[in-house]
Every structure is written in C-alpha cells, then in structure tokens.
Scaffold this active site. Structure first.
Site, PDB file in Angstrom:
ATOM      1  N   SER A  14      30.880  26.172  34.808  1.00  0.00           N
ATOM      2  CA  SER A  14      31.889  26.710  35.719  1.00  0.00           C
ATOM      3  C   SER A  14      31.337  27.976  36.378  1.00  0.00           C
ATOM      4  O   SER A  14      30.221  28.402  36.082  1.00  0.00           O
ATOM      5  CB  SER A  14      33.170  27.000  34.954  1.00  0.00           C
ATOM      6  OG  SER A  14      32.908  27.932  33.936  1.00  0.00           O
ATOM      7  N   GLN A 192      21.101  15.959  37.464  1.00  0.00           N
ATOM      8  CA  GLN A 192      21.088  14.502  37.310  1.00  0.00           C
ATOM      9  C   GLN A 192      22.233  14.032  36.413  1.00  0.00           C
ATOM     10  O   GLN A 192      22.922  13.059  36.705  1.00  0.00           O
ATOM     11  CB  GLN A 192      19.769  14.053  36.671  1.00  0.00           C
ATOM     12  CG  GLN A 192      18.535  14.300  37.506  1.00  0.00           C
ATOM     13  CD  GLN A 192      17.264  13.890  36.754  1.00  0.00           C
ATOM     14  OE1 GLN A 192      17.270  12.910  36.011  1.00  0.00           O
ATOM     15  NE2 GLN A 192      16.193  14.632  36.926  1.00  0.00           N
ATOM     16  N   CYS A 381      51.051  49.093  43.642  1.00  0.00           N
ATOM     17  CA  CYS A 381      52.058  48.450  42.794  1.00  0.00           C
ATOM     18  C   CYS A 381      52.277  49.247  41.515  1.00  0.00           C
ATOM     19  O   CYS A 381      52.948  50.264  41.545  1.00  0.00           O
ATOM     20  CB  CYS A 381      51.689  46.996  42.542  1.00  0.00           C
ATOM     21  SG  CYS A 381      53.130  46.008  42.121  1.00  0.00           S
ATOM     22  N   HIS A 507      50.942  44.690  47.647  1.00  0.00           N
ATOM     23  CA  HIS A 507      49.503  44.486  47.413  1.00  0.00           C
ATOM     24  C   HIS A 507      48.776  44.300  48.747  1.00  0.00           C
ATOM     25  O   HIS A 507      48.594  43.167  49.192  1.00  0.00           O
ATOM     26  CB  HIS A 507      49.284  43.257  46.535  1.00  0.00           C
ATOM     27  CG  HIS A 507      49.688  43.449  45.117  1.00  0.00           C
ATOM     28  ND1 HIS A 507      48.851  43.982  44.170  1.00  0.00           N
ATOM     29  CD2 HIS A 507      50.853  43.200  44.490  1.00  0.00           C
ATOM     30  CE1 HIS A 507      49.472  44.033  43.007  1.00  0.00           C
ATOM     31  NE2 HIS A 507      50.699  43.566  43.167  1.00  0.00           N
ATOM     32  N   GLU A 509      45.782  44.453  49.366  1.00  0.00           N
ATOM     33  CA  GLU A 509      44.468  43.789  49.230  1.00  0.00           C
ATOM     34  C   GLU A 509      44.524  42.299  49.569  1.00  0.00           C
ATOM     35  O   GLU A 509      43.508  41.701  49.907  1.00  0.00           O
ATOM     36  CB  GLU A 509      43.895  44.002  47.816  1.00  0.00           C
ATOM     37  CG  GLU A 509      44.612  43.298  46.673  1.00  0.00           C
ATOM     38  CD  GLU A 509      45.751  44.123  46.059  1.00  0.00           C
ATOM     39  OE1 GLU A 509      46.361  44.937  46.793  1.00  0.00           O
ATOM     40  OE2 GLU A 509      46.047  43.931  44.864  1.00  0.00           O
TER      41      GLU A 509
HETATM   42  N1  GLN Z   1      54.326  45.927  35.997  1.00  0.00           N
HETATM   43  C1  GLN Z   1      54.872  46.375  37.244  1.00  0.00           C
HETATM   44  C2  GLN Z   1      56.039  45.529  37.692  1.00  0.00           C
HETATM   45  O1  GLN Z   1      56.235  44.445  37.217  1.00  0.00           O
HETATM   46  C3  GLN Z   1      53.804  46.382  38.317  1.00  0.00           C
HETATM   47  C4  GLN Z   1      53.343  45.017  38.713  1.00  0.00           C
HETATM   48  C5  GLN Z   1      52.080  45.022  39.508  1.00  0.00           C
HETATM   49  O2  GLN Z   1      51.350  46.006  39.518  1.00  0.00           O
HETATM   50  N2  GLN Z   1      51.764  43.917  40.157  1.00  0.00           N
HETATM   51  O3  GLN Z   1      56.802  45.943  38.537  1.00  0.00           O
END
Ligand code: GLN
Length: 536
Positions: A14, A192, A381, A507, A509
């Site tokens: 993997s 193979q 977050c 998030h 990202e």
């Molecule tokens: N643990 C926190 C929540 O549930 C932050 C979650 C996270 O960082 N994705 O709100």
C-alpha cells in the site's frame, strides 16, 4: 461522447501513491481539454472514514456538501477542477448499507441477496452516478490487489469493462519495482505476482505504472511487458519526485497520457501544462528563501493526518515565493521549558484541528507564547477553540475557562457543544459539516486577506464558541472578524493588536490549491516571512 473510464488498482504494497497517480492523470486529461471527474472506492466496512482515528486512516477530508471522505479526494480537488461530493467516495460499508436497506424494503423480494450480482450491481451504479456530462472518469480502487475485502470492487470493475467495451474502459495498475542495493538490480517479480493475482480474477491491466526510485531501463520494461502481457510502451516509470506536483509532469514524459488517449480511442488534443510547470518550478526553487512553521498538534507523528494542511502551507509558500519548512511539534511533549526550545527556530506557529483533551495544554502554552512574543499565529478549528480558551484564561482572568469537550465542570465553558447536538451521544456524520457562509468584518485581517465580504468554508466540529463570554473577551481586545450571516456561529477571531494572530472555526486547508493558494495561508505565510525579516 460516452464517458470513458480509467480504473486504477494497486499492487504489492500500500501507500504507492495511487491517489496521486489518479489525480495526476486527471490533471493531464484536463490539460488536454477533456472534462474529468474522479472517484475513490474504499474496501473497508466503515460507512465513511469519519469515525476512524487519523493514525488509522490519515486525514479525513471534508467536501463542500459535508461528507467525511478519504484524503485522496483532497488530491483530486487540488490537482483538477473536480468538486467532490458525497458520490465521489464509496466504501464497502456504504455499499452494503444500501444493499441491506434495499433488502429490508423488499426490493429483492423472493430472491437470495448475494455479492454477485447485488453488491456488484450497487457498485456499478455508484460508479455511473457521477458520469453525466463527463468525458473521462477516473476510478481509484483502494487497498491492494490480493486483499479479500477488495474483491467485490474488482469483480464490479471487471464486469463494468465487459459492459462498457474495451475502448471505453481501461485498467491501470500501479505496482512497485524495488531496487535491491546489494544485487544492484531492479526487481520485477513483485509486479509479476501482483499482475498474476489481477489476471486470476479476470482483469488484464492495460497500463502498468511502476513505482521506483530510478528510471526503468528498456530491457527491464521489456521483461515486465513480456511477463505481464502488456505492450512495452504501456510500462510507465512512476519515479519518486521532489514535490508531488511534479508527478503529472514525470508521467507525461513517460507518455502515460498519450497511451491512455490511444487506448480510450479519444481524439488527440495538444496539452497545455505551462502554468503548472511554472508553479512546480516555484515550489522547487523559491526566490525568497525559507520560513519555518511550527505545527503544534496531536497527530504529528503520522504525516498523513494533516495532509491538506501540509499542502495548503506549501501553497502559502508558492504565493510568497518561499519554501515552507514544517516542524511537527507533538503538543503532548511540550512540558516544562521544552516549548521555547521547540518553537525557537519557528517564524510562525500553527495549531491545527483535533479531538480530545490530549495535547491541549501544550497547545495553550504555544498559543500564549505566540501571543505574548508577537510571533505570527494561525489556529484552525481546535486551534481557534484553544486560542479562545487561552485568551479567556490569561487575558480575561477567567480562571479554568475551558471547552466542555475537555472539562465538563469548568466554571467558564467558553467553548461548548453545538446547541443542536446537546444530548446526542451517537457518533458518525453528526458534526457541523461542510460549507457554511461567513461574513467578514470590514477592515479586519481576514477581510484584507480574502478581499471580499462574504466567503464560504468547510467545517468539521462538534463544539463552538459560547457567545455568553464574548463581550468580556471583545472588551479585552479579541476581535470577532467572521460570523455566519445570522450571527449564530463565530467563525473567525483575531487580535488586531498583534502582527498576525488569526483563528478560524472552519478548515481552510480543504479549499487551497497549488494554482490558487488559500487567502488565509497566503496571508499567514506572508506574515511569517515578514517576521523572519525582523529576526535578522
Ligand atoms: N474537537 C473540536 C470539536 O469537535 C475541534 C474539531 C476539529 O478541530 N476539527 O469541535
């Protein structure tokens, strides 16, 4: 034109980079003007990866429509213009859930429900679900050929090819060709064997992508071709590269996209990868040196846990023409004096997402340090939640302020459970997920970065900022610079009195791309670059 399908399987071991191979093929096909979509079929029985630890599965990638998916979907979105949704990732768990629901409804009344045809039919339907209007659909099968659990998926794609026809569906198999140092040789035997396993279940690969650390010489390709029953020009070297964004370029040089066009009977079109080539050059040879970012998190020993974050920081570097060096700092280890040492070489500190109490005190310390020493800080977050807790405790004097996630009996629950989840103990797909709109305070750092007043970002959390304590914190200098339009949720907080101190509940990202670096990563890395200047 009917949709053409490229199925990608993996053999030998993997982690060969099937997801990147799929995403790279997508990039190359888009560069030739075809519309593309990508899909991941995962053999495990979890309905989605949301309930798995990052150590098990790596990052959980969240789509706009709020589904917790495999991290390969992140590669798909970063490399192509595909916008992934619920139907771009199916697990065995989800397929079986659907089959069993149908059985209970009586859809198969009178019949015995079996893997073939019922499960395989469900899989084929899942594949077709996203094909409408698409020229080329790339379907990646998770796991390694030879695993018991991937058999239904492999059987389904075998049938699919039979139904679609040779020129409408091709099989690409990714294998490993290891170099054995003492013998000084590239070894073809694992390839193979892996192809033999595939053929035993009725799949003859059309193209072999051979992962190696060096280019495979002609005579070895010839040998692989002979033993694996593929034409020699369809044996492609998938050589290790310096940056993942180079993968499409290396594969194109080996002729992969041209072969696929031929096999799929697609019209030849010139490809334009110029901008991509420029971007790769910027990643490899940045003009403005390097910045070091300390990531204080809890899953740092396993790099896949923060895949998108890693990439988004690289993109922030592309936007600022710097190389971004990541220093992964285990938050749990930051006790008694170790913090300063760990953070000393960093030009910026980032606290990423996470769940549970472990490591939180280290994150709070790191945030305090960044706030007091005026080092650029970016919280994501859990990072935002920790920034609020730190501010409440150390600036507002709310002793033992906390999140109810970590301490249910805190006197000041500045972070608490989402109101709609009060009393809900069930896990799995019940967080605040997916995209939500957010309005930005004019003149704020966030507004400056985005250059627009309303944005939409992806979420994955169970706890939120408790507005009860907000006024007290605002009085002490915390600025709420982003909220949902109904002002229900706090989305971004910052400290205007600091060179760069910004945290978001979402998030960012997940929405950063190498050709389109995310505004917050661009501005954060920009601030770190400036901070580096002041350090000299
Ligand atoms: N643990 C926190 C929540 O549930 C932050 C979650 C996270 O960082 N994705 O709100």
């Amino acid at each position: 034109m009917p949709t053409k399908y490229i199925f990608i399987t993996g053999g030998v071991v993997s982690s060969l980079g099937k997801g990147l191979a799929a995403a790279s093929i997508g990039r190359l096909m888009e560069a030739r003007g075809f519309s593309v979509t990508l899909q991941k079929l995962d053999p495990y029985l979890n309905v989605d990866p949301g309930t798995m630890s990052p150590y098990q599965h790596g990052e959980v990638y969240v789509t706009d429509d709020g589904v917790e998916t495999d991290l390969d979907l992140g590669h798909y979105e970063r490399f192509t213009s595909t916008v992934c949704s619920r139907d771009h990732n199916f697990t065995s768990g989800r397929i079986y859930e659907q089959v069993i629901a149908r059985e209970r409804r009586g859809d198969y009344l009178g019949g015995t429900v079996q893997v073939i045809p019922h499960v395989t039919d469900e899989i084929k339907q899942a594949i077709r679900r996203i094909s409408k209007g698409i020229d080329i659909q790339i379907v990646e099968i998770g796991g390694t050929v030879g695993d018991i659990e991937s058999l239904p998926f492999l059987e389904a794609i075998r049938q699919f090819r039979l139904e679609a026809g040779r020129s409408d569906a091709v099989f690409v198999h990714l294998t490993l060709v290891p170099y054995i140092g003492p013998a000084g040789e590239l070894k073809t035997k694992p390839t193979q064997h892996s192809v033999r396993d595939l053929r035993a279940i009725g799949i003859q690969p059309d193209v072999l992508m051979c992962r190696t650390d060096r280019f495979i010489p002609k005579e070895i390709k010839k040998k692989i071709a002979l033993f694996c029953n593929v034409p020699e020009d369809a044996v492609i070297t998938a050589k290790d590269v310096e940056t993942i964004y180079e993968v499409p370029l290396v594969l194109a040089k080996e002729g992969l996209d041209a072969i696929l066009l031929k096999l799929l009977d697609l019209p030849y079109r010139d490809k334009n990868m110029d901008e991509w080539v420029t971007m790769v050059d910027r990643v490899k040879n940045p003009k403005s040196g390097e910045v070091s970012i300390g990531i204080v998190g809890k899953y740092v020993t396993y790099e896949d846990s923060y895949k998108s974050l890693n990439e988004a920081l690289t993109h922030g570097g592309i936007a600022n023409d710097v190389r971004v060096k990541l220093r992964w700092i285990e938050a749990d280890n930051l006790v008694d004096g170790q913090l300063e040492e760990a953070i000393a070489p960093c030009h910026g500190i980032l606290v990423p997402g996470g769940f549970g109490l472990r490591g939180v005190s280290g994150m709070l310390e790191a945030i305090r340090h960044a706030r007091e020493k005026r080092i650029p800080f970016f919280g994501i977050c859990l990072g935002l939640q920790c920034a609020v807790i730190e501010f409440a405790r150390n600036v507002c004097g709310l002793k033992d302020a906390d999140s109810s996630e970590f301490n249910l009996s805190t006197p000041y629950p500045v972070i608490y459970k989402l109101r709609e989840l009060e009393g809900v103990e069930r896990m799995g797909g019940n967080m605040r997920l997916g995209h939500w709109p957010c309005v930005l305070q004019p003149g704020s750092q966030a507004h400056l970065a985005y250059g627009q007043a309303e944005i939409s970002e992806r979420h994955r959390h169970r706890y939120e900022v408790n507005r009860e304590y907000l006024d007290a914190m605002i009085k002490k200098g915390l600025k709420v610079s982003g909220e949902t339009p109904d002002r229900r949720f706090v989305e971004i907080v910052e400290l205007p009195d600091h060179p760069y101190f910004l945290s978001c509940q979402f998030h960012p990202e997940f929405k950063s791309k190498p050709m389109l670096p995310h505004p917050l990563f661009r501005s954060f890395i920009g601030a770190c670059k400036q901070f580096r200047q002041t350090q000299r």
